[in-house]
Design a protein around this motif. Structure first.
Motif, PDB file in Angstrom:
ATOM      1  N   ASP A  18       3.496  -1.079  12.200  1.00  0.00           N
ATOM      2  CA  ASP A  18       4.741  -1.065  11.429  1.00  0.00           C
ATOM      3  C   ASP A  18       4.395  -0.625  10.014  1.00  0.00           C
ATOM      4  OD1 ASP A  18       6.852  -1.826   9.678  1.00  0.00           O
ATOM      5  OD2 ASP A  18       7.468  -3.413  11.040  1.00  0.00           O
ATOM      6  N   PRO A  19       5.045   0.397   9.474  1.00  0.00           N
ATOM      7  CA  PRO A  19       4.709   0.911   8.142  1.00  0.00           C
ATOM      8  C   PRO A  19       4.844  -0.113   7.016  1.00  0.00           C
ATOM      9  CG  PRO A  19       6.165   2.426   9.286  1.00  0.00           C
ATOM     10  CD  PRO A  19       6.085   1.187  10.121  1.00  0.00           C
ATOM     11  N   SER A  20       5.618  -1.172   7.254  1.00  0.00           N
ATOM     12  CA  SER A  20       5.779  -2.194   6.213  1.00  0.00           C
ATOM     13  C   SER A  20       4.697  -3.267   6.260  1.00  0.00           C
ATOM     14  CB  SER A  20       7.157  -2.853   6.318  1.00  0.00           C
ATOM     15  OG  SER A  20       7.260  -3.600   7.526  1.00  0.00           O
ATOM     16  N   THR A  21       3.791  -3.191   7.217  1.00  0.00           N
ATOM     17  CA  THR A  21       2.693  -4.156   7.311  1.00  0.00           C
ATOM     18  C   THR A  21       1.823  -4.067   6.068  1.00  0.00           C
ATOM     19  OG1 THR A  21       2.671  -3.901   9.707  1.00  0.00           O
ATOM     20  CG2 THR A  21       0.716  -4.890   8.721  1.00  0.00           C
ATOM     21  N   ARG A  22       1.426  -5.218   5.560  1.00  0.00           N
ATOM     22  CA  ARG A  22       0.576  -5.226   4.365  1.00  0.00           C
ATOM     23  C   ARG A  22      -0.768  -4.573   4.675  1.00  0.00           C
ATOM     24  NH1 ARG A  22      -0.110 -11.230   2.300  1.00  0.00           N
ATOM     25  NH2 ARG A  22      -1.137 -11.293   4.315  1.00  0.00           N
ATOM     26  N   LEU A  23      -1.249  -3.785   3.732  1.00  0.00           N
ATOM     27  CA  LEU A  23      -2.568  -3.173   3.868  1.00  0.00           C
ATOM     28  C   LEU A  23      -3.627  -4.244   4.109  1.00  0.00           C
ATOM     29  CD1 LEU A  23      -4.488  -0.756   3.751  1.00  0.00           C
ATOM     30  CD2 LEU A  23      -4.445  -0.958   1.260  1.00  0.00           C
ATOM     31  N   LEU A  24      -3.514  -5.371   3.439  1.00  0.00           N
ATOM     32  CA  LEU A  24      -4.451  -6.483   3.630  1.00  0.00           C
ATOM     33  C   LEU A  24      -4.557  -6.864   5.100  1.00  0.00           C
ATOM     34  CD1 LEU A  24      -6.205  -8.867   2.599  1.00  0.00           C
ATOM     35  CD2 LEU A  24      -4.079 -10.140   2.319  1.00  0.00           C
ATOM     36  N   ASP A  25      -3.422  -6.999   5.779  1.00  0.00           N
ATOM     37  CA  ASP A  25      -3.432  -7.402   7.188  1.00  0.00           C
ATOM     38  C   ASP A  25      -4.022  -6.319   8.079  1.00  0.00           C
ATOM     39  OD1 ASP A  25      -2.255  -9.861   6.535  1.00  0.00           O
ATOM     40  OD2 ASP A  25      -0.246  -9.000   6.643  1.00  0.00           O
ATOM     41  N   VAL A  26      -3.746  -5.067   7.764  1.00  0.00           N
ATOM     42  CA  VAL A  26      -4.334  -3.976   8.541  1.00  0.00           C
ATOM     43  C   VAL A  26      -5.850  -3.992   8.383  1.00  0.00           C
ATOM     44  CG1 VAL A  26      -4.531  -1.461   8.752  1.00  0.00           C
ATOM     45  CG2 VAL A  26      -2.276  -2.526   8.498  1.00  0.00           C
ATOM     46  N   LEU A  27      -6.323  -4.140   7.162  1.00  0.00           N
ATOM     47  CA  LEU A  27      -7.767  -4.136   6.926  1.00  0.00           C
ATOM     48  C   LEU A  27      -8.451  -5.320   7.597  1.00  0.00           C
ATOM     49  CD1 LEU A  27      -7.799  -3.087   3.161  1.00  0.00           C
ATOM     50  CD2 LEU A  27      -8.453  -1.684   5.130  1.00  0.00           C
ATOM     51  N   ARG A  28      -7.918  -6.508   7.405  1.00  0.00           N
ATOM     52  CA  ARG A  28      -8.569  -7.713   7.933  1.00  0.00           C
ATOM     53  C   ARG A  28      -8.385  -7.887   9.437  1.00  0.00           C
ATOM     54  NH1 ARG A  28     -10.893 -11.448   5.016  1.00  0.00           N
ATOM     55  NH2 ARG A  28     -10.416 -13.072   6.538  1.00  0.00           N
ATOM     56  N   ILE A  29      -7.150  -7.758   9.904  1.00  0.00           N
ATOM     57  CA  ILE A  29      -6.844  -8.106  11.295  1.00  0.00           C
ATOM     58  C   ILE A  29      -7.097  -6.932  12.238  1.00  0.00           C
ATOM     59  CG2 ILE A  29      -5.011  -8.832  12.879  1.00  0.00           C
ATOM     60  CD1 ILE A  29      -3.803 -10.347  10.378  1.00  0.00           C
ATOM     61  N   LYS A  30      -6.605  -5.756  11.873  1.00  0.00           N
ATOM     62  CA  LYS A  30      -6.741  -4.597  12.774  1.00  0.00           C
ATOM     63  C   LYS A  30      -8.113  -3.937  12.675  1.00  0.00           C
ATOM     64  CE  LYS A  30      -2.283  -4.323  14.042  1.00  0.00           C
ATOM     65  NZ  LYS A  30      -1.841  -4.593  15.387  1.00  0.00           N
ATOM     66  N   LEU A  31      -8.655  -3.864  11.442  1.00  0.00           N
ATOM     67  CA  LEU A  31      -9.921  -3.150  11.249  1.00  0.00           C
ATOM     68  C   LEU A  31     -11.118  -4.075  11.056  1.00  0.00           C
ATOM     69  CD1 LEU A  31      -8.606  -0.286   8.927  1.00  0.00           C
ATOM     70  CD2 LEU A  31      -8.849  -0.293  11.423  1.00  0.00           C
ATOM     71  N   HIS A  32     -10.888  -5.376  10.993  1.00  0.00           N
ATOM     72  CA  HIS A  32     -11.947  -6.386  10.878  1.00  0.00           C
ATOM     73  C   HIS A  32     -12.822  -6.211   9.638  1.00  0.00           C
ATOM     74  CE1 HIS A  32     -10.668  -7.528  14.855  1.00  0.00           C
ATOM     75  NE2 HIS A  32     -10.859  -6.286  15.255  1.00  0.00           N
ATOM     76  N   ILE A  33     -12.190  -5.816   8.546  1.00  0.00           N
ATOM     77  CA  ILE A  33     -12.874  -5.674   7.260  1.00  0.00           C
ATOM     78  C   ILE A  33     -12.580  -6.946   6.473  1.00  0.00           C
ATOM     79  CG2 ILE A  33     -13.050  -4.332   5.134  1.00  0.00           C
ATOM     80  CD1 ILE A  33     -12.170  -1.874   6.807  1.00  0.00           C
ATOM     81  N   THR A  34     -13.529  -7.863   6.479  1.00  0.00           N
ATOM     82  CA  THR A  34     -13.250  -9.211   5.971  1.00  0.00           C
ATOM     83  C   THR A  34     -13.685  -9.452   4.527  1.00  0.00           C
ATOM     84  OG1 THR A  34     -15.307 -10.001   6.963  1.00  0.00           O
ATOM     85  CG2 THR A  34     -13.282 -10.222   8.275  1.00  0.00           C
ATOM     86  N   GLY A  35     -14.287  -8.460   3.891  1.00  0.00           N
ATOM     87  CA  GLY A  35     -14.624  -8.613   2.476  1.00  0.00           C
ATOM     88  C   GLY A  35     -13.376  -8.609   1.608  1.00  0.00           C
ATOM     89  N   VAL A  36     -12.290  -8.073   2.153  1.00  0.00           N
ATOM     90  CA  VAL A  36     -10.985  -8.107   1.494  1.00  0.00           C
ATOM     91  C   VAL A  36     -10.396  -9.468   1.824  1.00  0.00           C
ATOM     92  CG1 VAL A  36      -8.742  -6.984   1.312  1.00  0.00           C
ATOM     93  CG2 VAL A  36     -10.752  -5.625   1.866  1.00  0.00           C
ATOM     94  N   LYS A  37     -10.202 -10.299   0.821  1.00  0.00           N
ATOM     95  CA  LYS A  37      -9.781 -11.689   1.034  1.00  0.00           C
ATOM     96  C   LYS A  37      -8.296 -11.879   0.781  1.00  0.00           C
ATOM     97  CE  LYS A  37     -14.134 -12.960   1.331  1.00  0.00           C
ATOM     98  NZ  LYS A  37     -14.731 -12.815   2.621  1.00  0.00           N
TER      99      LYS A  37
END
Length: 158
Positions: A18-37
């Motif tokens: 969904d284009p309105s999804t927060r970038l934070l959630d895409v990075l952490r949840i979808k891409l598993h980039i957890t340095g972004v807190k």
């Protein structure tokens, strides 16, 4: 849902989201980039900082649609650079990192500051970091580390 394309740490990402999804959630949840807190979720703490096309953004406030075609640097990608090593070593030398929760955002904001202003004043450093919340250090050690980099960094390529 829509295919969204952008770059993260020099790798192209195409994701159905969904284009309105927060970038934070895409990075952490979808891409598993957890340095972004996720800290405050309101853009007030800087724990979710990423660099988008050279500018620091709070990823908790940024819809993923806003980064279509853009280049994002996370702490995971930045830690492989010589600039990261310089900043991380200065933070260590000055005791500028304690619990570490705010450190990725502080480091990325430090990089963005020094890239745009390699010789900031103390006031400019404090203003640049005003969007980063640190509950452990009291900021003085962080400011001293950044000023030391600016003074003794020589000809660092930011």
């Amino acid at each position: 849902m829509e295919n969204i394309s952008f770059y993260v740490d020099d790798k192209e990402v195409i994701i159905d989201v969904d284009p309105s999804t927060r970038l934070l959630d895409v990075l952490r949840i979808k891409l598993h980039i957890t340095g972004v807190k996720e800290g405050c979720g309101e853009g007030a703490c800087g724990a979710c900082s990423v660099i988008v096309d050279g500018v620091c953004y709070d990823s908790c406030l940024t819809p993923v649609a806003n980064v279509i075609g853009k280049h994002i640097i996370t702490i995971e990608g930045f830690r492989n650079t010589s600039q990261y090593r310089i900043i991380a070593d200065a933070f260590a030398d000055f005791g500028a990192s304690q619990c570490g929760f705010c450190t990725p955002g502080m480091i990325l904001n430090t990089y963005a500051l020094l890239k745009n202003n390699p010789h900031p004043t103390e006031e400019e450093v404090r203003v640049a970091l005003s969007g980063n919340l640190c509950r452990c250090t009291g900021y003085n050690a962080i400011v001293k580390a950044i000023l030391d980099i600016a003074e003794n960094g020589g000809d660092i390529e930011w």
